[in-house]
Scaffold this motif. Structure first.
Motif, PDB file in Angstrom:
ATOM      1  N   TYR A  60       0.731  -1.339  -0.338  1.00 47.77           N
ATOM      2  CA  TYR A  60       0.020  -0.138  -0.096  1.00 47.77           C
ATOM      3  C   TYR A  60       0.864   1.403   0.365  1.00 47.77           C
ATOM      4  CZ  TYR A  60      -4.470  -1.949   0.131  1.00 47.77           C
ATOM      5  OH  TYR A  60      -5.436  -2.619   0.137  1.00 47.77           O
ATOM      6  N   GLN A  84      -7.100  -3.264  -3.958  1.00 52.78           N
ATOM      7  CA  GLN A  84      -8.243  -3.152  -2.823  1.00 52.78           C
ATOM      8  C   GLN A  84      -9.009  -4.089  -2.931  1.00 52.78           C
ATOM      9  OE1 GLN A  84      -9.054  -0.672  -1.103  1.00 52.78           O
ATOM     10  NE2 GLN A  84      -8.085   1.336  -0.902  1.00 52.78           N
ATOM     11  N   LYS A  89     -12.115  -5.208  -0.545  1.00 54.33           N
ATOM     12  CA  LYS A  89     -12.782  -3.895  -0.498  1.00 54.33           C
ATOM     13  C   LYS A  89     -13.249  -3.574  -1.804  1.00 54.33           C
ATOM     14  CE  LYS A  89     -10.016  -2.247   2.950  1.00 54.33           C
ATOM     15  NZ  LYS A  89      -8.339  -1.840   3.162  1.00 54.33           N
ATOM     16  N   GLU A  92     -14.651   0.056  -3.067  1.00 55.99           N
ATOM     17  CA  GLU A  92     -13.491   1.013  -3.358  1.00 55.99           C
ATOM     18  C   GLU A  92     -12.412   0.783  -5.134  1.00 55.99           C
ATOM     19  OE1 GLU A  92     -12.627   3.700  -1.170  1.00 55.99           O
ATOM     20  OE2 GLU A  92     -14.528   3.151  -0.798  1.00 55.99           O
TER      21      GLU A  92
END
Length: 859
Positions: A60, A84, A89, A92
């Motif tokens: 990240y 993501q 996620k 996102e």
């Protein structure tokens, strides 16, 4: 993945071939050059590679740094989206893909990745738009056409879906006489869309036109039959179903459809249908079994006599299972009993089904199967002593038949003695240790008797060597074991271990949902379109499955208990109220606790050593492998799970899928009420009881919830005016101007023959007025002849209520009730006379209900 010109092709090769370490070397070479030290796309790719090696935090960091350095790069946004997505996620990730498309709107790889996430999240409108863009960019690829058509199908725009499928079909160069599997699947998918659009005439014409080009000939005939029935062309439909029965004479659906087509007006005509089939297929069971559903009286006796004799002579173990659905009818049950007991008496004396007959004598095995059937018959009727007599006779004559021991275990389970049931199931599996089915059954019975360690050892015979059975069963998603294990731990008060199993089951369902990703592109490539649409529809209701419901219910019940009685470091699960014990009992209890702690410590040390050994093996295996694809998952630690800060919030996580998918089960709404009751959410409590009331207004648990709710509303005078007004209006519809006492009395009067209803009414009587304890206990423990649900399960619930403080302190009445129940059900372990040790265990109960399984384990 599509890279910009700034990324060398050899890096792309490293990423696609999972040579991540080589990829990192190339990244280092580029970034070590001062000119490209802050190159955004290389930084992003380095982050993506690190993510593939399980280093999420570093990944990240690099991707965000790359994005900051080159915010207008579609590669950076795409990589951020991939990161993501790997963290699940998905919302996102979709935002990142959309940002990437703003910078490179025709990027095929980003569009494909976006479409995958949209169908995964069931954003069907967005999916349709993305598939349209892909179709425009790649109109020659069949996946572009199929994906766009599926989008319209799922949105129920059948006309557009059919137009697209037909246009695509015309482009396929398949000769009329050639059979191609993928073309065949396309035609069948097209036909499925027609049927869902209720275009029955078009569907029939379509299937007849392309019949020769379809591989699955059976589905063609089934579709023809179904469409002809719906179009009212009954004669033609009858011919189709006759052909299908010729092909498979055991399919009950074909007979049902044939009856609809032929429309027999009399019982004789209806029987004639089955007799004709039976003549052509003398070995088929269905044409002889199905008439037993609708005939009665002497005709039923005649047909049943023939059916039973054939199966007993042949030696057919599942005979009772085949006939079990008839047991709703008392007349048919009495005829079956009369016939089979007659066979047994006659076979004992003269080896014939009837003493009046002369003919070839039956082999000794016929009597064995008759006794086996009678044991199942009387067990079903609740006459367990007779059932045991018959099964013992059968075992005495043939002590090597697994089915006999299996049935004996089942009978003991039904009489409430789970320890004995597990013992006999163990005996059954010892006769064939290579049989996985009987091994699994034995493990299940052991778990029901709370013998968790024994069950794990039993399963270890079929799990992978080198790992513990528990871990291997979790890895194989063996959910029957995990749900039973969770229930066993819950009964034993080991809430942390129980919650671990519940969370493991929840993870399995998450993984199954996540596994759809593998099929979104595969199914379009392989043209398995019908199976793909079925998969999507299954995934939409996946958590309707009984395994999820069991795990969620256990988890919610445990979290409710942990909210009511939170555990601290000092107070363990088996917390004891020492004030209720004498000095001798206290000493015995403390000694027992010390032994248990010592045993637990040794077990923990053994587990720790096992875990360390496995970690070493796994590390070694990882070192040997060239690459690692994902990071470790968060470990489920029982001690942490049972000491969560907010148990009710955790319970709601399990509740939400139940409310969304299993709203037709009253337990869903009653569990919801129990959570919202503790949270003080009055409108949500009202919603829960209203939904439950709509399903079954006379449910005993609902009755308890209604009274608790009404009392809570009357006790809260500071509610907002609008909330108070809504609650008063809605409660008025349920209680109809009755006060709580009269509402409860009417409930008791209305359900005077149901023990479960009497128990709930009695609990509420004591809840509303503590001075009526004697009356409430008398109501709950009433065992008149009129009581219709007088069985081990129900009486155990009453016994638990007496033990767990639902009626206050009532030790004497508890012992008296136990003695009465023991006379009624002498085999049930819950009602066996208590020893001194059991007395102490009963006295120690203050906040956890002990059920019959736990008592049997203690004994």
């Amino acid at each position: 993945m599509h890279f910009s010109d700034c990324i060398p092709p050899f890096f792309q090769k490293c990423y696609e071939q999972k040579q991540y370490k080589n990829g990192l070397k190339f990244c280092k070479m580029i970034l070590s050059n001062p000119k490209f030290a802050e190159h955004g796309e290389t930084l992003a790719m380095k982050g993506l590679t690190l993510n593939c090696l399980g280093k999420k935090e570093e990944a990240y960091e690099f991707v965000r740094k790359g994005l900051r350095n080159d915010v207008k790069s579609h590669v950076c946004w795409h990589v951020y989206g991939l990161l993501q997505r790997s963290d699940k996620k998905y919302d996102e990730a979709i935002k990142c893909y959309r940002n990437a498309l703003k910078l490179d709107k025709d990027n095929l790889q980003i569009l494909r990745d976006l479409s995958l996430l949209q169908i995964q999240m069931r954003d069907l409108e967005g999916y349709r738009e993305t598939r349209y863009q892909l179709l425009q960019l790649r109109p020659t690829q069949r996946a572009s056409w199929i994906g766009y058509a599926i989008a319209y199908h799922l949105l129920k725009d059948y006309d557009m879906a059919l137009k697209l499928l037909e246009e695509f079909r015309k482009t396929q160069q398949i000769p009329p006489n050639k059979i191609d599997y993928e073309y065949s699947e396309l035609i069948l998918y097209q036909n499925q869309v027609m049927r869902e659009a209720d275009l029955f005439e078009e569907s029939l014409e379509h299937i007849e036109t392309y019949e020769k080009q379809i591989c699955d000939k059976l589905i063609v005939e089934e579709i023809k039959g179904e469409m002809l029935l719906k179009l009212g062309r009954l004669k033609e439909a009858g011919e189709v179903y006759k052909e299908l029965i010729e092909r498979n004479a055991e399919n009950w659906y074909y007979y049902e459809s044939l009856e609809k087509a032929l429309q027999p007006s009399t019982l004789e005509e209806r029987l004639q249908i089955y007799e004709e089939v039976s003549k052509r297929h003398p070995r088929a069971v269905s044409p002889r079994r199905l008439p037993l559903n609708f005939v009665s009286g002497e005709k039923f006796r005649e047909l049943m006599d023939k059916f039973l004799r054939v199966n007993f002579s042949k030696g057919c173990p599942p005979l009772f299972t085949t006939l079990k659905s008839l047991y709703y009818n008392p007349e048919k049950v009495s005829i079956i009993q009369e016939l089979v007991t007659g066979y047994e008496a006659s076979l004992k004396t003269c080896d014939l089904f009837s003493t009046c007959e002369n003919g070839e004598k039956e082999p000794p095995t016929t009597l064995l199967w008759v006794r086996y059937f009678l044991a199942q018959h009387f067990d079903k009727l609740g006459q367990c002593s007779l059932a045991l007599d018959y099964i013992n006779s059968a075992i005495a004559s043939t002590p090597t038949l697994i089915e006999l021991f299996y049935l004996k275990a089942k009978i003991y389970k039904h009489v409430g003695n789970l320890k004995e049931a597990a013992k006999w199931m163990d005996e059954a599996q010892s006769l064939d240790t290579a049989d996985r089915f009987i091994n699994s059954k034995c493990a299940k019975y052991m778990l029901r008797a709370n013998m968790v360690k024994d069950a794990e050892e039993m399963c270890s015979k079929f799990t992978r060597e080198g790992t513990s059975a528990m871990e291997n069963l979790n890895e194989m998603q063996c959910m029957w074991f995990q749900t039973e294990c969770a229930a066993a731990y819950q009964r034993l008060g080991k809430y942390g271990d129980a919650l671990k199993k519940c969370h493991e089951v929840e993870r399995h369902f998450f993984e199954i949902t996540d596994d759809q990703f593998d099929f979104h592109t595969y199914c379009m490539r392989k043209m398995t379109l019908r199976a793909y649409v079925d998969l999507l529809r299954l995934e939409d209701v996946l958590r309707k499955h009984a395994f999820y419901f069991k795990a969620a219910r256990s988890a919610i019940e445990i979290y409710l208990k942990l909210h009511d009685n939170p555990l601290t470091n000092e107070s363990k699960e088996q917390e004891v109220n020492s004030e209720n014990l004498s000095a001798k009992e206290l000493k015995k209890m403390l000694s027992k606790q010390r032994r248990a702690q010592k045993k637990a410590k040794l077990e923990e040390e053994r587990k720790h050593a096992e875990r360390e050994r496995q970690q070493k093996n796994q590390k070694k295996k990882r070192d040997e492998e060239e690459e690692e694809t994902s990071g470790p998952r968060e470990e489920l630690v029982p001690e942490k799970l049972e000491r969560v800060e907010n148990p009710l919030e955790e319970a709601i996580k399990f509740l939400i899928p139940l409310k969304n998918l299993i709203g037709d089960d009253i337990e869903t709404h009653l569990l919801a009420f129990e959570i919202y009751f503790r949270k003080g959410k009055f409108l949500l409590m009202l919603q829960s009881v209203k939904r439950a009331f709509a399903i079954d207004s006379n449910n005993p648990w609902l009755h308890e919830c209604l009274i608790k709710f009404s009392k809570a509303v009357s006790d809260h005078s500071n509610l907002p005016e609008i909330v108070s007004k809504v609650l008063t209006q809605e409660m008025q519809k349920i209680f109809v101007n009755k006060n709580l006492e009269s509402f409860n009395e009417e409930f008791l009067k209305h359900n005077a023959t149901s023990i479960q209803h009497q128990l709930s009414g009695a609990k509420m009587m004591y809840f509303l007025d503590k001075s009526r304890q004697e009356k409430a206990i008398a109501v709950a423990t009433r065992l008149d002849k009129n009581m219709r649900d007088k069985n081990v399960k129900t009486l155990t619930k009453v016994f638990e209520a007496l033990l767990d403080g639902s009626f206050g302190s009532c030790h004497t009445q508890c012992e008296e009730y136990q003695a009465v129940c023991h006379k009624l059900f002498p085999f049930a372990s819950a009602f066996l006379p208590a020893t001194n040790e059991d007395d102490s265990s009963i006295a120690s109960v203050n906040h956890t209900a002990i059920n019959h399984d736990l008592l049997s384990n203690e004994i």
